[in-house]
Design a protein around this motif. Structure first.
Motif, PDB file in Angstrom:
ATOM      1  N   HIS A  50     -42.425  -8.118   3.170  1.00 58.05           N
ATOM      2  CA  HIS A  50     -42.421  -6.778   2.587  1.00 58.05           C
ATOM      3  C   HIS A  50     -41.042  -6.118   2.608  1.00 58.05           C
ATOM      4  O   HIS A  50     -40.916  -4.965   2.203  1.00 58.05           O
ATOM      5  CB  HIS A  50     -43.441  -5.853   3.260  1.00 58.05           C
ATOM      6  CG  HIS A  50     -44.843  -6.361   3.180  1.00 58.05           C
ATOM      7  ND1 HIS A  50     -45.279  -7.185   2.187  1.00 58.05           N
ATOM      8  CD2 HIS A  50     -45.915  -6.154   4.001  1.00 58.05           C
ATOM      9  CE1 HIS A  50     -46.569  -7.476   2.391  1.00 58.05           C
ATOM     10  NE2 HIS A  50     -46.970  -6.880   3.474  1.00 58.05           N
ATOM     11  N   LYS A  51     -40.006  -6.804   3.103  1.00 53.38           N
ATOM     12  CA  LYS A  51     -38.661  -6.214   3.044  1.00 53.38           C
ATOM     13  C   LYS A  51     -38.287  -5.939   1.596  1.00 53.38           C
ATOM     14  O   LYS A  51     -37.655  -4.929   1.292  1.00 53.38           O
ATOM     15  CB  LYS A  51     -37.652  -7.160   3.689  1.00 53.38           C
ATOM     16  CG  LYS A  51     -37.815  -7.283   5.197  1.00 53.38           C
ATOM     17  CD  LYS A  51     -36.824  -8.285   5.768  1.00 53.38           C
ATOM     18  CE  LYS A  51     -37.054  -8.475   7.266  1.00 53.38           C
ATOM     19  NZ  LYS A  51     -36.145  -9.504   7.836  1.00 53.38           N
ATOM     20  N   PHE A  52     -38.688  -6.866   0.713  1.00 51.30           N
ATOM     21  CA  PHE A  52     -38.421  -6.649  -0.708  1.00 51.30           C
ATOM     22  C   PHE A  52     -39.211  -5.469  -1.235  1.00 51.30           C
ATOM     23  O   PHE A  52     -38.662  -4.571  -1.885  1.00 51.30           O
ATOM     24  CB  PHE A  52     -38.753  -7.914  -1.504  1.00 51.30           C
ATOM     25  CG  PHE A  52     -38.807  -7.693  -2.986  1.00 51.30           C
ATOM     26  CD1 PHE A  52     -37.649  -7.496  -3.710  1.00 51.30           C
ATOM     27  CD2 PHE A  52     -40.024  -7.667  -3.662  1.00 51.30           C
ATOM     28  CE1 PHE A  52     -37.695  -7.281  -5.091  1.00 51.30           C
ATOM     29  CE2 PHE A  52     -40.075  -7.460  -5.027  1.00 51.30           C
ATOM     30  CZ  PHE A  52     -38.903  -7.265  -5.745  1.00 51.30           C
ATOM     31  N   TRP A  53     -40.515  -5.441  -0.949  1.00 56.72           N
ATOM     32  CA  TRP A  53     -41.371  -4.385  -1.510  1.00 56.72           C
ATOM     33  C   TRP A  53     -41.029  -3.014  -0.940  1.00 56.72           C
ATOM     34  O   TRP A  53     -41.284  -1.990  -1.588  1.00 56.72           O
ATOM     35  CB  TRP A  53     -42.845  -4.720  -1.283  1.00 56.72           C
ATOM     36  CG  TRP A  53     -43.277  -5.852  -2.159  1.00 56.72           C
ATOM     37  CD1 TRP A  53     -43.511  -7.137  -1.785  1.00 56.72           C
ATOM     38  CD2 TRP A  53     -43.481  -5.812  -3.575  1.00 56.72           C
ATOM     39  NE1 TRP A  53     -43.848  -7.908  -2.874  1.00 56.72           N
ATOM     40  CE2 TRP A  53     -43.835  -7.123  -3.987  1.00 56.72           C
ATOM     41  CE3 TRP A  53     -43.394  -4.805  -4.533  1.00 56.72           C
ATOM     42  CZ2 TRP A  53     -44.104  -7.433  -5.319  1.00 56.72           C
ATOM     43  CZ3 TRP A  53     -43.668  -5.117  -5.864  1.00 56.72           C
ATOM     44  CH2 TRP A  53     -44.013  -6.412  -6.240  1.00 56.72           C
ATOM     45  N   ASN A  54     -40.428  -2.981   0.245  1.00 57.33           N
ATOM     46  CA  ASN A  54     -40.012  -1.693   0.801  1.00 57.33           C
ATOM     47  C   ASN A  54     -38.867  -1.066   0.009  1.00 57.33           C
ATOM     48  O   ASN A  54     -38.571   0.125   0.167  1.00 57.33           O
ATOM     49  CB  ASN A  54     -39.591  -1.861   2.263  1.00 57.33           C
ATOM     50  CG  ASN A  54     -40.765  -2.170   3.164  1.00 57.33           C
ATOM     51  OD1 ASN A  54     -41.915  -1.932   2.804  1.00 57.33           O
ATOM     52  ND2 ASN A  54     -40.498  -2.722   4.338  1.00 57.33           N
ATOM     53  N   THR A  55     -38.212  -1.867  -0.837  1.00 52.09           N
ATOM     54  CA  THR A  55     -37.119  -1.343  -1.668  1.00 52.09           C
ATOM     55  C   THR A  55     -37.585  -0.985  -3.074  1.00 52.09           C
ATOM     56  O   THR A  55     -36.788  -0.505  -3.875  1.00 52.09           O
ATOM     57  CB  THR A  55     -35.992  -2.391  -1.792  1.00 52.09           C
ATOM     58  OG1 THR A  55     -36.470  -3.512  -2.569  1.00 52.09           O
ATOM     59  CG2 THR A  55     -35.550  -2.878  -0.419  1.00 52.09           C
ATOM     60  N   GLN A  56     -38.865  -1.236  -3.380  1.00 50.17           N
ATOM     61  CA  GLN A  56     -39.374  -1.046  -4.732  1.00 50.17           C
ATOM     62  C   GLN A  56     -40.159   0.263  -4.871  1.00 50.17           C
ATOM     63  O   GLN A  56     -40.678   0.797  -3.885  1.00 50.17           O
ATOM     64  CB  GLN A  56     -40.280  -2.222  -5.113  1.00 50.17           C
ATOM     65  CG  GLN A  56     -39.576  -3.570  -5.079  1.00 50.17           C
ATOM     66  CD  GLN A  56     -38.405  -3.621  -6.038  1.00 50.17           C
ATOM     67  OE1 GLN A  56     -38.564  -3.492  -7.245  1.00 50.17           O
ATOM     68  NE2 GLN A  56     -37.196  -3.814  -5.499  1.00 50.17           N
ATOM     69  N   PRO A  57     -40.262   0.799  -6.093  1.00 49.37           N
ATOM     70  CA  PRO A  57     -41.024   2.036  -6.308  1.00 49.37           C
ATOM     71  C   PRO A  57     -42.531   1.777  -6.322  1.00 49.37           C
ATOM     72  O   PRO A  57     -43.185   1.814  -7.369  1.00 49.37           O
ATOM     73  CB  PRO A  57     -40.510   2.519  -7.668  1.00 49.37           C
ATOM     74  CG  PRO A  57     -40.127   1.261  -8.388  1.00 49.37           C
ATOM     75  CD  PRO A  57     -39.581   0.347  -7.331  1.00 49.37           C
ATOM     76  N   GLY A  93     -48.368  10.281 -10.430  1.00 52.50           N
ATOM     77  CA  GLY A  93     -47.200  10.336 -11.287  1.00 52.50           C
ATOM     78  C   GLY A  93     -46.226   9.230 -10.964  1.00 52.50           C
ATOM     79  O   GLY A  93     -46.443   8.436 -10.028  1.00 52.50           O
ATOM     80  N   PRO A  94     -45.128   9.137 -11.715  1.00 60.61           N
ATOM     81  CA  PRO A  94     -44.143   8.081 -11.470  1.00 60.61           C
ATOM     82  C   PRO A  94     -43.425   8.284 -10.144  1.00 60.61           C
ATOM     83  O   PRO A  94     -43.262   9.419  -9.683  1.00 60.61           O
ATOM     84  CB  PRO A  94     -43.198   8.204 -12.664  1.00 60.61           C
ATOM     85  CG  PRO A  94     -43.328   9.619 -13.120  1.00 60.61           C
ATOM     86  CD  PRO A  94     -44.755   9.998 -12.845  1.00 60.61           C
ATOM     87  N   ILE A  95     -42.991   7.187  -9.549  1.00 67.06           N
ATOM     88  CA  ILE A  95     -42.215   7.255  -8.309  1.00 67.06           C
ATOM     89  C   ILE A  95     -40.733   7.381  -8.643  1.00 67.06           C
ATOM     90  O   ILE A  95     -40.030   8.206  -8.070  1.00 67.06           O
ATOM     91  CB  ILE A  95     -42.490   6.012  -7.443  1.00 67.06           C
ATOM     92  CG1 ILE A  95     -43.973   5.981  -7.057  1.00 67.06           C
ATOM     93  CG2 ILE A  95     -41.594   5.997  -6.202  1.00 67.06           C
ATOM     94  CD1 ILE A  95     -44.411   4.695  -6.377  1.00 67.06           C
ATOM     95  N   ASN A 152     -44.531   1.521  -9.779  1.00 65.57           N
ATOM     96  CA  ASN A 152     -43.875   2.787 -10.139  1.00 65.57           C
ATOM     97  C   ASN A 152     -44.865   3.845 -10.601  1.00 65.57           C
ATOM     98  O   ASN A 152     -44.623   4.559 -11.568  1.00 65.57           O
ATOM     99  CB  ASN A 152     -42.797   2.561 -11.204  1.00 65.57           C
ATOM    100  CG  ASN A 152     -41.894   3.782 -11.357  1.00 65.57           C
ATOM    101  OD1 ASN A 152     -41.707   4.551 -10.412  1.00 65.57           O
ATOM    102  ND2 ASN A 152     -41.338   3.968 -12.542  1.00 65.57           N
ATOM    103  N   TRP A 153     -46.005   3.913  -9.894  1.00 71.59           N
ATOM    104  CA  TRP A 153     -46.976   4.962 -10.220  1.00 71.59           C
ATOM    105  C   TRP A 153     -47.818   5.277  -8.980  1.00 71.59           C
ATOM    106  O   TRP A 153     -48.409   4.372  -8.387  1.00 71.59           O
ATOM    107  CB  TRP A 153     -47.890   4.540 -11.359  1.00 71.59           C
ATOM    108  CG  TRP A 153     -48.722   5.679 -11.885  1.00 71.59           C
ATOM    109  CD1 TRP A 153     -50.015   5.989 -11.554  1.00 71.59           C
ATOM    110  CD2 TRP A 153     -48.303   6.682 -12.801  1.00 71.59           C
ATOM    111  NE1 TRP A 153     -50.423   7.110 -12.216  1.00 71.59           N
ATOM    112  CE2 TRP A 153     -49.386   7.569 -12.998  1.00 71.59           C
ATOM    113  CE3 TRP A 153     -47.104   6.923 -13.481  1.00 71.59           C
ATOM    114  CZ2 TRP A 153     -49.297   8.664 -13.841  1.00 71.59           C
ATOM    115  CZ3 TRP A 153     -47.028   8.020 -14.331  1.00 71.59           C
ATOM    116  CH2 TRP A 153     -48.118   8.868 -14.504  1.00 71.59           C
ATOM    117  N   LYS A 154     -47.840   6.545  -8.613  1.00 67.45           N
ATOM    118  CA  LYS A 154     -48.699   6.986  -7.514  1.00 67.45           C
ATOM    119  C   LYS A 154     -50.108   7.160  -8.064  1.00 67.45           C
ATOM    120  O   LYS A 154     -50.314   7.929  -9.010  1.00 67.45           O
ATOM    121  CB  LYS A 154     -48.192   8.304  -6.931  1.00 67.45           C
ATOM    122  CG  LYS A 154     -46.843   8.194  -6.231  1.00 67.45           C
ATOM    123  CD  LYS A 154     -46.414   9.535  -5.659  1.00 67.45           C
ATOM    124  CE  LYS A 154     -45.084   9.434  -4.952  1.00 67.45           C
ATOM    125  NZ  LYS A 154     -44.650  10.739  -4.401  1.00 67.45           N
TER     126      LYS A 154
END
Length: 496
Positions: free
Chosen positions: A97-104, A116-118, A480-482
């Motif tokens: 998850h180091k990668f996913w922790n950097t993603q929106p 809404g969008p992140i 990229n969406w909450k």
């Protein structure tokens, strides 16, 4: 298939690091989710009976305390991995998850107060123009799905290296016609069929795809990218190509002005918007047992299983026929209306969308409608697609022919639509009749098993039609969406 009994944990002080497998992590997740599963089961029973769902109020303080305990457990597991007390193995290569922790994307434990969008959308000239760098021995390519040679290359990569079960007994076996269907919907882009080749011999060793899709989550319509077929050759998993593939398909989507994506996976990443469970309905129990997909229950026999899962010789619904391309307009209207009740679902915007995805296609998708003989109005629709699996290491069988439930819709008569209880009762009765016929048609097409997730209204008929729960779970994600959590029976999106 039942999971093997877990071994006891070894202490870090007097034993080497314990090898934790995907099964161990899934067991941990199941233990944490016991309460949620009970709630879901209660809701599914209510749905199956046509009763309103009664939500139990949860004390906010207790909920907050439970969240803290779960987060502490996850953090403790992460710390133990980092210190070597335990070692994780068998998971997708995403850098813990180091990668996913950097993603929106939503992070574990993050509450959604407003959807809404992140990250905001940006103009095309602010998007990175050059592909992400690869290790020097590799190079990017676009896989031409219309080239027979390249589709065979992709087929071979997926067949030998894509999804397989934890015991390495079954592996998805995507055919060339299936891949062409899945990767070339209206508006498809060649630039979203991203491959990685070895520079020296041009061998295809990794792939990821995106296709355009219109998907609604709650009240928001997204024109997004559906991500699928992320695959890296088994011998190259240590090269960390998967995160680079994800970043590259994201970059290419941004260049087209698309900043949201939908994807699914069997593993838990940050953070699912929904989790559905697979159910299986045996059509050829003898073969399933011989392939070790099923087992003979205690105090039962193969003969008893054959008798239990026998289906009728012919469908019984009046007016049932195979869908025709000219039915697209009526099917689109019927399907969009039916799917509007779910919290996440596709929107079929054109007849071409319906014809591509749902018109019968040899070796790929089976679709049927019910037509009123007097008015010629289409009142019902259902479909399923084929996705066989290679049977690994079995002397008797090389392939398992599996049908997967796709989309369906029914027209609720006006008198039943006026009352929620009558609507649920009619829906359960009608879907059970139609899906009983779907099993008959699948058996006639020589399928061995019929698979379905507990999404949409499937819980209304899976028990009555003798579907059994499987070990597999499918997690749904939005990039990229909450998005607020969505229960399985509110999921209307089927991804291949």
């Amino acid at each position: 298939m039942p999971s093997k009994k877990d071994k006891g944990k070894a202490k870090a002080t007097d034993a080497p690091p314990k090898e934790i497998t995907q099964k161990d992590l899934e067991k941990l997740a199941k233990d944490v989710d016991k309460i949620a599963s009970k709630v879901q089961h209660r809701q599914e029973k209510a749905l199956a009976k046509g009763e309103p769902i009664k939500e139990k109020k949860i004390d906010p303080a207790k909920e907050a305390e439970m969240r803290k305990k779960i987060e502490a457990m996850v953090q403790a597991l992460s710390n133990m991995e980092q210190t070597g007390a335990i070692k994780a193995s068998g998971r997708k290569d995403m850098g813990d998850h180091k990668f996913w922790n950097t993603q929106p994307v939503l992070q574990h434990g993050e509450d959604v107060t407003e959807e809404g969008p992140i990250d905001p959308a940006v103009p095309r000239d602010q998007v990175q123009q050059e592909p992400y760098p690869l290790p020097k021995e590799f190079e990017w390519c676009e896989v031409d799905i219309q080239d027979d040679k390249q589709i065979i290359e992709l087929y071979q990569l997926l067949t030998m290296n894509y999804v397989e079960d934890d015991d390495a007994q079954f592996r998805f076996d995507y055919s060339a016609p299936f891949l062409k269907w899945a990767l070339q919907p209206p508006g498809w882009r060649k630039s979203w069929h991203v491959g990685v080749r070895v520079s020296s011999n041009k061998k295809l060793v990794a792939f990821i795809s995106g296709i355009p899709a219109a998907v609604r989550s709650h009240k928001t319509l997204h024109h997004l990218t559906e991500i699928n077929y992320l695959c890296v050759h088994k011998k190259l998993r240590s090269k960390r190509l998967a995160p680079v593939l994800i970043k590259e398909i994201t970059r290419r989507s941004h260049l087209e002005g698309v900043f949201q994506a939908a994807y699914t996976g069997g593993i838990v990443l940050p953070t699912p918007i929904a989790t559905c469970r697979y159910y299986h309905r045996s059509l050829n129990p003898k073969k399933l047992v011989e392939c070790n997909f099923s087992r003979v229950p205690r105090n039962s026999t193969i003969s008893a299983m054959v008798k239990k899962f026998k289906v009728a010789e012919q469908p019984s619904t009046p007016g049932l026929r195979e869908m025709k391309p000219e039915d697209a307009t009526q099917v689109r209207e019927l399907l969009n209306k039916y799917l509007s009740k779910f919290d996440v679902a596709p929107v079929f915007e054109t007849d071409d969308d319906v014809r591509h995805w749902l018109a019968p296609t040899p070796e790929v998708v089976w679709s049927y409608v019910v037509e009123d003989t007097k008015t010629h109005k289409i009142t019902d629709f259902f479909s399923f697609y084929t996705l066989p699996s290679s049977v690994i290491g079995n002397d008797k069988h090389k392939s398992l022919n599996a049908a997967y439930m796709f989309y369906y819709a029914i027209d609720i008569p006006e008198k039943e639509a006026a009352d929620s209880y009558d609507t649920a009762r009619y829906t359960k009765q009608r879907l059970t009749e139609l899906m009983r016929d779907a099993l008959v048609l699948a058996k006639q097409a020589d399928f061995d098993v019929f698979n379905a997730l507990n999404l949409m209204d499937n819980s209304m008929f899976i028990d009555d039609l003798k579907f059994g729960p499987g070990d597999g779970y499918l997690n749904y994600y939005l990039y990229n969406w909450k998005c607020r959590d969505i229960k399985p029976h509110k999921v209307g999106l089927v991804m291949l």
